[in-house]
Design an enzyme around this catalytic site. Sequence first.
Site, short mmCIF file in Angstrom:
data_model
loop_
_atom_site.label_atom_id
_atom_site.label_comp_id
_atom_site.label_asym_id
_atom_site.label_seq_id
_atom_site.Cartn_x
_atom_site.Cartn_y
_atom_site.Cartn_z
CE1 TYR A 1 -4.11 -1.36 -0.22
CE2 TYR A 1 -3.73 -2.59 1.71
CZ TYR A 1 -4.61 -2.32 0.65
OH TYR A 1 -5.51 -3.30 0.34
CG ASN B 1 -12.64 -2.74 1.04
OD1 ASN B 1 -11.78 -3.58 1.66
ND2 ASN B 1 -12.36 -1.79 0.39
CD GLU C 1 -1.27 -4.56 -6.26
OE1 GLU C 1 -1.73 -3.33 -5.99
OE2 GLU C 1 -2.28 -5.17 -6.86
P1 DAT Z 1 -9.10 -0.01 -3.55
O1 DAT Z 1 -9.03 -1.34 -2.47
O2 DAT Z 1 -10.66 -0.27 -3.91
O3 DAT Z 1 -8.23 -0.03 -4.85
P2 DAT Z 1 -7.67 2.27 -2.56
O4 DAT Z 1 -6.36 1.26 -3.14
O5 DAT Z 1 -8.12 3.66 -2.71
O6 DAT Z 1 -8.89 1.28 -2.76
O7 DAT Z 1 -7.66 1.91 -0.83
C1 DAT Z 1 -7.06 0.80 -0.52
C2 DAT Z 1 -7.96 0.32 0.93
O8 DAT Z 1 -7.82 1.35 1.71
C3 DAT Z 1 -9.41 0.29 0.55
O9 DAT Z 1 -9.90 -1.05 -0.03
C4 DAT Z 1 -9.91 0.48 1.67
C5 DAT Z 1 -8.89 1.70 2.53
N1 DAT Z 1 -9.59 3.03 2.19
C6 DAT Z 1 -9.71 3.52 1.12
N2 DAT Z 1 -10.11 4.68 1.28
C7 DAT Z 1 -10.42 5.00 2.53
C8 DAT Z 1 -11.18 5.89 3.47
N3 DAT Z 1 -11.54 6.80 2.99
N4 DAT Z 1 -11.32 5.40 4.82
C9 DAT Z 1 -11.13 4.29 5.17
N5 DAT Z 1 -10.41 3.36 4.51
C10 DAT Z 1 -9.89 3.65 3.38
MG MG Z 2 -6.27 0.20 -4.48
#
Ligand code: DAT
Ligand code: MG
Length: 150
Positions: free
Chosen positions: A51, A114, A128
Site C-alpha cells: 500500500y 471491504n 503486486e
Molecule cells: P481499492 O481497495 O478499491 O483499490 P484504494 O486502493 O484507494 O481502494 O484503498 C485501499 C484500501 O484502503 C481500501 O480497499 C480500503 C481502504 N480505504 C480507502 N479509502 C479509505 C477511506 N476513505 N477510509 C478508510 N479506509 C479507506
Molecule cells: Mg487500490
Amino acid sequence: GNRERTYIMIKPDGVQRGLIGKIIQRFEDRGYKLIALKMQSATTEHLEKHYADLKGKPFFPGLIKYMASGPVVAMVWEGLDAVKTGRVMLGATNPLQSPVGSIRGDFCLAVGRNICHGSDSVDSAEKEIALWFPEGVTQYTSALDTWVFE
Ligand code: DAT
Ligand code: MG
C-alpha cells in the site's frame, strides 16, 4: 480485451467471515484461470510496500493494522481484461457504493472492512504479483481454454 494477469487478495475479514470459497468461485465461474494461490499472514513491512501509494493518508495506519490482523489469501488470476473486469467484480472501494451482484456489494458494508483487493492497473498488477509471489506463478494449460477463449 487482452489476456492479462491481476492480483486479487482476500483480506483478513473475508477469511474470518468464511468467504474464501465464494470469492474464488466467482472468478472461476467467470472463466478466469487461477495461476497462483497462497494463504499468508503478512508483516507490517510487506503490507506497507503493498500500500505504498497510500502512505500519508489518514486511514493508512488503521489499514495496515487491519491487513495485519490475520491471514490473507493471495491469488493471481489470468484472462481477458482481468485487471479492469476484476475490479468490476469486486465493486467500488466503498461497499455502500458497490452494485448488488459485485463481491463488495453482496458481502460487506464498511470501507475499512471491504474484504478483498484487486489491482487497479496492469502496471500495479505486475508490481503486486512480484511482491506477493517472488517465487513466481504456475504455468499450465487449462482444459477449458478453448471453450472460454476464441
Ligand atoms: P481499492 O481497495 O478499491 O483499490 P484504494 O486502493 O484507494 O481502494 O484503498 C485501499 C484500501 O484502503 C481500501 O480497499 C480500503 C481502504 N480505504 C480507502 N479509502 C479509505 C477511506 N476513505 N477510509 C478508510 N479506509 C479507506
Ligand atoms: Mg487500490
